[in-house]
Design an enzyme around this catalytic site. Structure first.
Site, PDB file in Angstrom:
ATOM      1  N   ASN A 157      -5.775  -0.478  -2.837  1.00 20.52           N
ATOM      2  CA  ASN A 157      -4.922   0.606  -2.349  1.00 20.52           C
ATOM      3  C   ASN A 157      -4.304   1.451  -3.470  1.00 20.52           C
ATOM      4  O   ASN A 157      -3.960   2.599  -3.259  1.00 20.52           O
ATOM      5  CB  ASN A 157      -3.805   0.038  -1.459  1.00 20.52           C
ATOM      6  CG  ASN A 157      -3.140  -1.178  -2.044  1.00 20.52           C
ATOM      7  OD1 ASN A 157      -3.794  -2.170  -2.364  1.00 20.52           O
ATOM      8  ND2 ASN A 157      -1.838  -1.120  -2.201  1.00 20.52           N
ATOM      9  N   ALA A 202      -4.675   0.671  11.905  1.00 20.76           N
ATOM     10  CA  ALA A 202      -4.955   1.969  12.545  1.00 20.76           C
ATOM     11  C   ALA A 202      -4.347   3.151  11.790  1.00 20.76           C
ATOM     12  O   ALA A 202      -4.941   4.222  11.724  1.00 20.76           O
ATOM     13  CB  ALA A 202      -4.426   1.947  13.981  1.00 20.76           C
ATOM     14  N   GLY A 259      -2.140  -4.217   9.574  1.00 18.21           N
ATOM     15  CA  GLY A 259      -2.914  -4.930   8.558  1.00 18.21           C
ATOM     16  C   GLY A 259      -2.169  -6.143   8.030  1.00 18.21           C
ATOM     17  O   GLY A 259      -2.760  -7.198   7.778  1.00 18.21           O
ATOM     18  N   CYS A 272       9.357  -1.050  -5.229  1.00 19.95           N
ATOM     19  CA  CYS A 272      10.766  -1.414  -5.172  1.00 19.95           C
ATOM     20  C   CYS A 272      10.884  -2.747  -4.445  1.00 19.95           C
ATOM     21  O   CYS A 272      10.460  -2.871  -3.305  1.00 19.95           O
ATOM     22  CB  CYS A 272      11.515  -0.339  -4.404  1.00 19.95           C
ATOM     23  SG  CYS A 272      13.193  -0.224  -4.929  1.00 19.95           S
ATOM     24  N   GLN A 295      -8.139  -0.405   3.277  1.00 15.90           N
ATOM     25  CA  GLN A 295      -8.287   0.850   2.535  1.00 15.90           C
ATOM     26  C   GLN A 295      -9.742   1.319   2.459  1.00 15.90           C
ATOM     27  O   GLN A 295     -10.013   2.390   1.910  1.00 15.90           O
ATOM     28  CB  GLN A 295      -7.721   0.716   1.116  1.00 15.90           C
ATOM     29  CG  GLN A 295      -6.223   0.556   1.066  1.00 15.90           C
ATOM     30  CD  GLN A 295      -5.452   1.812   1.447  1.00 15.90           C
ATOM     31  OE1 GLN A 295      -6.002   2.916   1.507  1.00 15.90           O
ATOM     32  NE2 GLN A 295      -4.166   1.663   1.723  1.00 15.90           N
TER      33      GLN A 295
HETATM   34  N1  PLP Z   1      -3.846  -4.116   3.060  1.00 13.07           N
HETATM   35  C1  PLP Z   1      -3.930  -3.029   2.277  1.00 13.07           C
HETATM   36  C2  PLP Z   1      -5.006  -2.953   1.253  1.00 13.07           C
HETATM   37  C3  PLP Z   1      -3.024  -1.978   2.444  1.00 13.07           C
HETATM   38  O1  PLP Z   1      -3.124  -0.901   1.658  1.00 13.07           O
HETATM   39  C4  PLP Z   1      -2.022  -2.093   3.431  1.00 13.07           C
HETATM   40  C5  PLP Z   1      -1.021  -1.023   3.608  1.00 13.07           C
HETATM   41  O2  PLP Z   1      -0.733  -0.268   2.695  1.00 13.07           O
HETATM   42  C6  PLP Z   1      -1.981  -3.245   4.225  1.00 13.07           C
HETATM   43  C7  PLP Z   1      -2.906  -4.238   4.012  1.00 13.07           C
HETATM   44  C8  PLP Z   1      -0.949  -3.414   5.286  1.00 13.07           C
HETATM   45  O3  PLP Z   1      -1.233  -2.669   6.433  1.00 13.07           O
HETATM   46  P1  PLP Z   1      -0.064  -2.310   7.480  1.00 13.07           P
HETATM   47  O4  PLP Z   1       0.716  -1.199   6.874  1.00 13.07           O
HETATM   48  O5  PLP Z   1      -0.803  -1.880   8.709  1.00 13.07           O
HETATM   49  O6  PLP Z   1       0.723  -3.529   7.695  1.00 13.07           O
END
Ligand code: PLP
Length: 375
Positions: free
Chosen positions: A149, A198, A70, A317, A177
């Site tokens: 998230n 994924a 993501g 963190c 999410q």
């Molecule tokens: N976007 C949201 C809303 C997320 O919660 C996350 C991961 O926690 C990401 C993007 C990033 O995804 P990835 O862990 O596959 O890089």
């Protein structure tokens, strides 16, 4: 007994995904760009997975670019869009994931765009009218996540995408999410860019996808061999993509509201001073974020960990410093309360017994910590 209650961080990898990955790694280990039989067999697995993912997401298979997750999908959309745009204004909700917020801030500074952050209301939802009011003739991009998230609050992406369309402002929806946690119609949303990962749905880590609407211009992110229609060079991770397709294939929207709502009810009964963030507004059904006044979230998290419960805290963190969650801060929660927060995110296998056990443990830990502090 161990209980994993941190599904928004990542989900356990599903057996079907592991099997698909092992099968692809064993039997399709050629380079999908090679012209010989080994390459062709890897290409077949990749194309098949791409078609399946496109079908499940209800988008054209040619619109998909596979990424390393993501984070990369969001970076690709933001860099690709902003580096082509004339200098202007970028409208973003203040509660985006760091892979959007940090990236937007960086590229706005580098490329001279104006950054307009739109704060949510106290309930964690960005008001669509307030957001859209910022979309004037100077706007060159907009970003809004589908579901947050941390709080789980669902955002008004339909209205925002529609407004952006009318003004021809490219819009990125971070759908990471939302997938599997709510009913989504990605085809009907028809955003310019939409990102998924994924590992949030039981697929492997390190693979995601950016769906790009047909005709949308995007500066190339990774140059090289021209894979992914020239949009992301580099040999495709065929087993990971196969695992992603397999996880999507069995994805059912699992309604965990009974467990989550039961947890919150029981928690408030035992600890009436707790604040649940985002309650009273539409949230994905698995997420609960709450503040336990007077308690340090990190200490609670560690005590819960000792008792076998894996949850997340309301602080992040960064460079060794604990910062209160930017999401809670944007919702107007003060730093002290933000530092006293926890996030619980359930999965389909959880029951009301798990919820009850967590409440009991929280009550026990709070009592213990109060006793130790002589309160
Ligand atoms: N976007 C949201 C809303 C997320 O919660 C996350 C991961 O926690 C990401 C993007 C990033 O995804 P990835 O862990 O596959 O890089």
């Amino acid at each position: 007994m161990q209980r994993y209650l941190d599904y928004n961080a990542t989900c356990p990898t599903l057996d079907v995904a592991l099997e698909a990955m092992a099968e692809a790694a064993r039997h399709a280990s050629g380079n999908p760009s090679s012209m010989h039989w080994a390459g062709r067999s890897a290409r077949r697995v990749l194309d098949d997975a791409r078609d399946k993912i496109a079908r499940y997401l209800n988008v054209e298979s040619g619109s998909l670019v596979f990424t390393a997750g993501g984070t990369e999908a969001n970076n690709m959309a933001i860099f690709g869009c902003l580096s082509l745009a004339k200098k202007g204004k970028v409208v973003v909700s203040a509660i985006e994931h760091p892979s959007v917020l940090e990236t937007i801030t960086y590229w706005c500074e580098r490329l001279g765009h104006e950054l307009c952050l739109v704060r949510p209301q106290k309930n964690g939802q960005v008001d669509a009218d307030t957001f859209c009011a910022q979309l004037d003739e100077h706007a060159v991009m907009a970003c809004m996540m589908w579901a947050n998230n941390e709080s789980g609050v669902i955002q008004p992406v339909q209205q925002v995408v529609q407004a952006c369309k009318q003004l021809s402002v490219p819009v990125l929806v971070d759908g990471v999410q939302a997938l599997g946690k709510m009913q989504v119609d990605i085809g009907a949303l028809d955003a310019d860019f939409i990102s998924f990962s994924a590992h949030k749905i039981g697929g492997p880590k390190g693979v995601g996808v950016l769906a790009i609407r047909r005709g949308v211009q995007l500066e190339t992110w990774a140059l090289g061999g021209g894979q992914e229609r020239g949009r992301r060079s580099g040999t495709e991770n065929v087993p990971a993509v196969a695992g992603f397709a397999a996880a999507l294939g069995v994805l059912n929207f699992s309604d965990t509201a009974a467990v989550r709502d039961g947890f919150e009810e029981k928690l408030l009964l035992k600890m009436p001073d707790v604040t649940i963030h985002g309650s009273g507004v539409e949230r994905v059904s698995n997420t609960s974020m709450f503040t336990v006044p007077g308690m340090d979230g990190e200490t609670l998290l560690m005590q819960l960990d000792l008792a076998g419960f894996a949850v997340a805290s309301g602080s992040a963190c960064s460079s060794g410093k604990r910062e209160p969650s930017h999401v809670l801060q944007a919702m107007g929660v003060d730093d002290r309360a933000a530092r006293s927060s926890l996030r619980v995110s359930f999965g389909a296998e959880h029951t009301t017994d798990d919820a009850q056990a967590l409440v009991d443990e929280l009550v026990r830990i709070r009592g213990l910590l109060k006793h130790m502090a002589g309160l």
